[in-house]
Design a protein around this motif. Structure first.
Motif, short mmCIF file in Angstrom:
data_model
loop_
_atom_site.label_atom_id
_atom_site.label_comp_id
_atom_site.label_asym_id
_atom_site.label_seq_id
_atom_site.Cartn_x
_atom_site.Cartn_y
_atom_site.Cartn_z
N GLY A 106 -30.34 52.22 -17.74
CA GLY A 106 -29.15 51.90 -16.97
C GLY A 106 -29.53 51.59 -15.54
N MET A 107 -28.85 50.66 -14.92
CA MET A 107 -29.15 50.27 -13.54
C MET A 107 -28.17 50.92 -12.58
SD MET A 107 -29.50 46.49 -11.79
CE MET A 107 -27.74 46.16 -11.74
N VAL A 108 -28.71 51.43 -11.49
CA VAL A 108 -27.90 52.02 -10.44
C VAL A 108 -27.43 50.91 -9.50
CG1 VAL A 108 -27.88 53.64 -8.51
CG2 VAL A 108 -29.18 54.18 -10.58
N MET A 109 -26.13 50.89 -9.23
CA MET A 109 -25.55 49.89 -8.33
C MET A 109 -24.84 50.61 -7.19
SD MET A 109 -23.81 47.37 -11.21
CE MET A 109 -23.38 46.10 -10.02
N ASP A 110 -25.27 50.36 -5.97
CA ASP A 110 -24.55 50.90 -4.81
C ASP A 110 -23.24 50.13 -4.68
OD1 ASP A 110 -23.53 51.32 -2.17
OD2 ASP A 110 -25.49 52.02 -1.53
N VAL A 111 -22.13 50.85 -4.82
CA VAL A 111 -20.80 50.22 -4.71
C VAL A 111 -19.99 50.96 -3.64
CG1 VAL A 111 -20.75 49.20 -7.00
CG2 VAL A 111 -20.02 51.58 -6.72
N SER A 112 -20.61 51.18 -2.51
CA SER A 112 -19.97 51.89 -1.41
C SER A 112 -18.69 51.19 -0.96
CB SER A 112 -20.93 52.00 -0.23
OG SER A 112 -22.03 52.84 -0.54
N GLY A 113 -17.78 51.99 -0.44
CA GLY A 113 -16.50 51.51 0.05
C GLY A 113 -15.49 52.64 -0.03
N HIS A 114 -15.21 53.09 -1.24
CA HIS A 114 -14.38 54.28 -1.43
C HIS A 114 -15.03 55.45 -0.71
CE1 HIS A 114 -11.69 57.08 -3.44
NE2 HIS A 114 -12.71 57.74 -3.94
N VAL A 116 -19.16 56.19 1.17
CA VAL A 116 -20.47 55.63 1.45
C VAL A 116 -21.48 56.40 0.60
CG1 VAL A 116 -22.25 55.27 3.20
CG2 VAL A 116 -19.83 54.93 3.77
N GLY A 117 -22.14 55.69 -0.30
CA GLY A 117 -23.03 56.34 -1.24
C GLY A 117 -22.49 56.39 -2.66
N HIS A 118 -21.33 55.80 -2.88
CA HIS A 118 -20.77 55.70 -4.23
C HIS A 118 -21.67 54.78 -5.06
CE1 HIS A 118 -18.04 55.10 -7.54
NE2 HIS A 118 -17.01 55.67 -6.93
N VAL A 119 -21.98 55.19 -6.29
CA VAL A 119 -22.75 54.33 -7.18
C VAL A 119 -22.01 54.11 -8.48
CG1 VAL A 119 -25.02 54.93 -6.23
CG2 VAL A 119 -24.07 56.29 -8.13
N ALA A 120 -22.37 53.02 -9.15
CA ALA A 120 -21.96 52.74 -10.52
C ALA A 120 -23.22 52.70 -11.36
CB ALA A 120 -21.20 51.42 -10.60
N ARG A 142 -9.19 53.56 -3.02
CA ARG A 142 -8.85 53.45 -1.59
C ARG A 142 -10.14 53.47 -0.76
NH1 ARG A 142 -4.00 54.87 1.40
NH2 ARG A 142 -3.04 55.45 -0.59
N VAL A 143 -10.16 52.71 0.32
CA VAL A 143 -11.35 52.63 1.17
C VAL A 143 -11.29 53.78 2.17
CG1 VAL A 143 -12.69 51.18 2.73
CG2 VAL A 143 -11.46 50.14 0.81
N PHE A 144 -11.94 54.89 1.84
CA PHE A 144 -11.90 56.08 2.69
C PHE A 144 -13.00 56.06 3.75
CE2 PHE A 144 -9.68 58.28 -0.96
CZ PHE A 144 -8.49 58.49 -0.27
N GLU A 145 -14.23 55.80 3.35
CA GLU A 145 -15.38 55.97 4.25
C GLU A 145 -16.02 54.65 4.65
OE1 GLU A 145 -16.74 60.22 2.21
OE2 GLU A 145 -18.16 58.58 2.36
N GLY A 146 -15.99 53.68 3.75
CA GLY A 146 -16.62 52.41 4.04
C GLY A 146 -15.68 51.46 4.78
N THR A 147 -16.00 50.18 4.72
CA THR A 147 -15.20 49.14 5.36
C THR A 147 -14.63 48.21 4.28
OG1 THR A 147 -17.05 47.59 5.57
CG2 THR A 147 -16.70 49.21 7.37
N MET A 148 -13.62 47.46 4.65
CA MET A 148 -13.04 46.49 3.72
C MET A 148 -14.09 45.47 3.26
SD MET A 148 -9.88 47.28 3.04
CE MET A 148 -8.39 48.08 3.69
N PRO A 149 -14.89 44.86 4.17
CA PRO A 149 -15.92 43.93 3.69
C PRO A 149 -16.93 44.59 2.76
CG PRO A 149 -15.54 43.62 6.03
CD PRO A 149 -14.80 44.86 5.64
#
Length: 255
Positions: A106-114, A116-120, A142-149
């Motif tokens: 399985g591949m780890v994907m950084d999907v930060s936004g919700h 910072v450090g969220h992964v899929a 919801r974007v709690f810690e990261g940014t919209m971009p």
């Protein structure tokens, strides 16, 4: 052989997942909202837990882990850059790294936004991606810690996976997400049909997770920020998709 994946309802609206490799007997848990239903699901199938994959640090994704590990010692896996906020990690991984469950990588994907450090975790042979609170059925976190971009970039990475990928997200929010989505694209026939199917599934007590990524492409407003029809619907014709996404997310926050 693809992993055998079981959806485990937890708390009031969370999901955990068990991914089992029949050949080796390895079983990975994805997130641990609470212990009892996960332990029951393992016991009912006679599976032993080999790995615990953590997506992010929020309590409703990790609170059950200590009790689970007491009965099923397993290697805890998470994002290295968020290790200080996660349960103690046995394997700390970064974006693009792989984790082997049985015979599948399985591949780890950084999907930060919700956060910072969220992964899929994407398992291509099993056509599965575990997205927790990043990409969700008919929505996104919801974007709690990261940014919209940053969140738009994360969703774009997930959106680029094959359309036949099943999206295993972390909550049963689909009905509420549909109620919002229809305000963005009220004439989208795929969305209208999906809302009806979701209503029927929930009335029957059935989960709406996982969902097919191609269906998210057709109905999820947060993945459709570059679609001209959606842009026109909210008065943002020709706008940067990242700005369109941010406007949709702001509307959802106030919905």
């Amino acid at each position: 052989m693809p992993l055998d994946i079981v959806t485990v309802p937890c708390l009031s609206d969370n999901y955990a997942f068990l991914a089992h490799d029949a050949e080796t007997g390895d079983t990975a848990l994805v997130d641990a909202p609470e212990a009892a239903p996960i332990l029951d699901a393992l016991d009912a199938r006679g599976w032993r837990l080999s790995h615990a994959l953590i997506t992010h640090h929020h309590y409703d994704h990790v609170d059950g882990l200590k009790e689970i590990l007491a009965k099923h010692p397993a290697q805890v896996v998470g994002h290295q850059k968020d290790a200080a906020r996660l349960p103690p990690l046995d394997i700390a991984l970064n974006d693009g790294d792989t984790i082997r469950i049985g015979s599948e990588d399985g591949m780890v994907m950084d999907v930060s936004g919700h956060t910072v450090g969220h992964v899929a975790y994407h398992f291509p042979t099993s056509k599965a991606v575990f997205t927790a609170d990043s990409l969700m059925a008919l929505g996104c976190g919801r974007v709690f810690e990261g940014t919209m971009p940053q969140m738009w970039n994360s969703l774009s990475k997930l959106s680029a996976l094959p359309g036949d990928t099943l999206v295993y997200s972390g909550h049963e929010y689909t009905k509420a997400n549909g109620a919002f989505a229809i305000t963005i694209e009220p004439e989208n026939p795929d969305l209208i049909s999906r809302i009806q199917q979701v209503d029927e599934a929930r009335a029957a007590g059935q989960p709406t997770v996982p969902s097919l990524l191609s269906l998210e492409h057709a109905t999820n407003p947060f993945l459709r920020a570059a679609v001209p029809h959606l842009q026109h619907s909210i008065g943002m014709d020709g706008a940067d998709p990242a700005e369109v996404f941010a406007e949709i997310r702001r509307r959802k926050d106030n919905f």
